[in-house]
Motif scaffolding. Structure first.
Motif, PDB file in Angstrom:
ATOM      1  N   HIS A 158      36.868  53.658  43.936  1.00  0.00           N
ATOM      2  CA  HIS A 158      35.734  52.800  44.256  1.00  0.00           C
ATOM      3  C   HIS A 158      34.671  53.657  44.940  1.00  0.00           C
ATOM      4  CE1 HIS A 158      33.329  49.703  46.229  1.00  0.00           C
ATOM      5  NE2 HIS A 158      33.862  48.830  45.392  1.00  0.00           N
ATOM      6  N   ARG A 371      38.895  51.048  36.128  1.00  0.00           N
ATOM      7  CA  ARG A 371      38.342  50.086  37.062  1.00  0.00           C
ATOM      8  C   ARG A 371      37.651  48.974  36.271  1.00  0.00           C
ATOM      9  NH1 ARG A 371      34.212  52.248  39.391  1.00  0.00           N
ATOM     10  NH2 ARG A 371      34.106  50.959  41.236  1.00  0.00           N
ATOM     11  N   ASN A 395      41.351  47.758  40.383  1.00  0.00           N
ATOM     12  CA  ASN A 395      41.796  49.114  40.052  1.00  0.00           C
ATOM     13  C   ASN A 395      43.021  49.076  39.148  1.00  0.00           C
ATOM     14  OD1 ASN A 395      39.856  50.526  41.628  1.00  0.00           O
ATOM     15  ND2 ASN A 395      40.980  49.921  43.459  1.00  0.00           N
TER      16      ASN A 395
END
Length: 450
Positions: A158, A371, A395
């Motif tokens: 992220h 993702r 994720n």
């Protein structure tokens, strides 16, 4: 007797399924000794809070690493391996039992599977010089930089996960090779090398969720009757850190508190319900680890010389404990210890066949992760209480699929349909179902989909 000297029996499962009971029963029949693998039960004291097996329940079976000390996983791994070596030296069977699955996995395997670093890169992460050299860059700038030089690794992190992004950039900066290339090499080596320390028989004790939840609720009640609140008060004195569920109650119940008796009882009741809820959630996380990490890691050894053999025992109906858990478990364990042919794991019960069919054949590769962005559950800045946009990223496929089936996601889908119908009535369907959630939507959203 060679397998007895070098083998290991491990027992895992959620809280409340009878792991300790099975371990003791097997130890008595197989000349075994029990090694605790519960992160809370290694603490000295607080027997009720951590639900430790009592001296009477042990039935004379030696137990190790119980009521001992605070551990890091590395310290536990070291001491558990030493105990296994000692038990083998006495020509007895080590039985590792507990619900802390990363403890069990660290003992079974030479490296902790699923490490985000994916193996050694030759870079020591303790040197903070690279991190310090990037201090003026924002998280987004660092992520964009990683995306430009190693897009495979960037897709795994992220943009706000500064630590992992910096680690991937540091690997490239220090070694001249992309972090994703190191990971690929490490995973390939791992597929070929022997990672399992001992021939291992793994029992996964399982109970269906509705039955397990009721059992958890009943256990909390039993803990209260045995003196839970006395231990909570002592824990607050010793560590200034009571269980979070009861922090408000313990403060209100203090002698100098002005909280009324009725308010205290209400806080107490809320703490009890919160404890039940948090324990159920913990059980759900335990199952996720077993299904997605531990069992696939065991299966990855089946083509190697040292193997792990996972079996599911159905502990849903305690009235059938002897036939479904004890007798089946003992029969399998005796074959394992005696080097006899083990039965097919899926043939043990219908529950075993169903659960094992849902488990992946091999552990997830970090390079296969992707993702996912959920536009249904994301919100614009105008529609959040603090004015900050909420982007929901998942994720990997497992987390994404879990989120897609979550109650929160389904609730948000229904909400979007209602919003869409309202807009159509007003002659404005431009935003449709891809619009951010309105303020009327539930704001208690977690990207994990729980």
């Amino acid at each position: 007797m060679e397998l007895i000297r070098k083998g290991l029996i491990a027992i895992t499962g959620t809280t409340g399924v009878g792991k300790s009971q099975l371990a003791i029963e097997l130890a008595r029949k197989l000349n075994g000794e029990v090694i605790n693998a519960d992160a809370l039960q290694v603490y000295k004291g607080y027997d009720i809070i951590t639900n430790k097996v009592t001296a009477e329940e042990m039935l004379g079976v030696p137990h190790h690493l119980l009521d001992f000390k605070e551990y890091t996983v590395q310290e536990f791994e070291r001491d558990a391996l030493q105990k296994i070596h000692e038990i083998h030296g006495r020509n007895r069977v080590p039985i590792l039992v507990g619900g802390t699955n990363y403890y069990i996995q660290s003992v079974m395997f030479q490296k902790e599977p699923g490490s985000p670093q994916g193996g050694s890169t030759g870079v020591q992460p303790n040197d903070h010089s690279f991190e310090q050299s990037q201090v003026d860059k924002s998280n987004q700038q660092l992520w964009e930089e990683l995306k430009s030089v190693d897009p495979i690794m960037a897709e795994n992190w992220h943009p706000n996960n500064r630590r992992k992004i910096l680690r991937s950039l540091e690997v490239l900066h220090t070694t001249g090779r992309k972090h994703s290339e190191w990971v690929a090499d490490s995973e390939e080596a791992r597929r070929k090398e022997e990672t399992l320390r001992f021939p291992t028989l793994l029992f996964w004790l399982y109970a269906d969720t509705p039955v397990l939840n009721q059992r958890i609720d009943n256990r909390v009640g039993d803990m209260i009757e045995r003196g839970l609140f006395g231990e909570l008060g002592q824990l607050a004195k010793d560590l200034s850190d009571p269980r979070a569920e009861f922090e408000a109650y313990l403060k209100a119940a203090a002698t100098d508190s002005k909280t009324s008796e009725l308010e205290c009882e209400q806080l107490k009741a809320k703490g009890i319900e919160d404890m039940k809820t948090s324990t159920r959630r913990y059980a759900k996380r335990q199952i996720t680890w077993i299904r997605n990490k531990l069992i696939p890691e065991c299966r990855s050894t089946l083509g190697k010389s040292t193997r792990a053999h996972p079996f599911v025992l159905d502990a849903t109906d305690l009235g059938q404990w002897k036939s479904e858990v004890m007798n089946k478990g003992l029969s399998i364990a005796q074959k394992f210890v005696g080097s006899a042919q083990l039965p097919e794991a899926a043939a043990v019960s219908d529950t075993a066949a169903r659960l094992l069919a849902e488990v992946k054949e091999k552990p997830n590769s970090i390079l296969a992760w992707k993702r996912h962005f959920c536009s249904v559950c994301s919100k614009s800045a105008e529609e959040t209480p603090n004015g900050v946009a909420l982007e929901v990223w998942l994720n990997g496929d497992d987390e994404y699929n879990q989120h897609m089936h979550s109650r929160q996601h389904k609730h948000n889908i229904k909400h979007r349909k209602r919003v869409s119908s309202w807009h159509k009535k007003d002659g404005d369907d431009a935003r449709g179902c891809d619009a951010p959630l309105s303020k009327r939507a539930n704001t208690n959203l977690e990207s994990t989909g729980d």
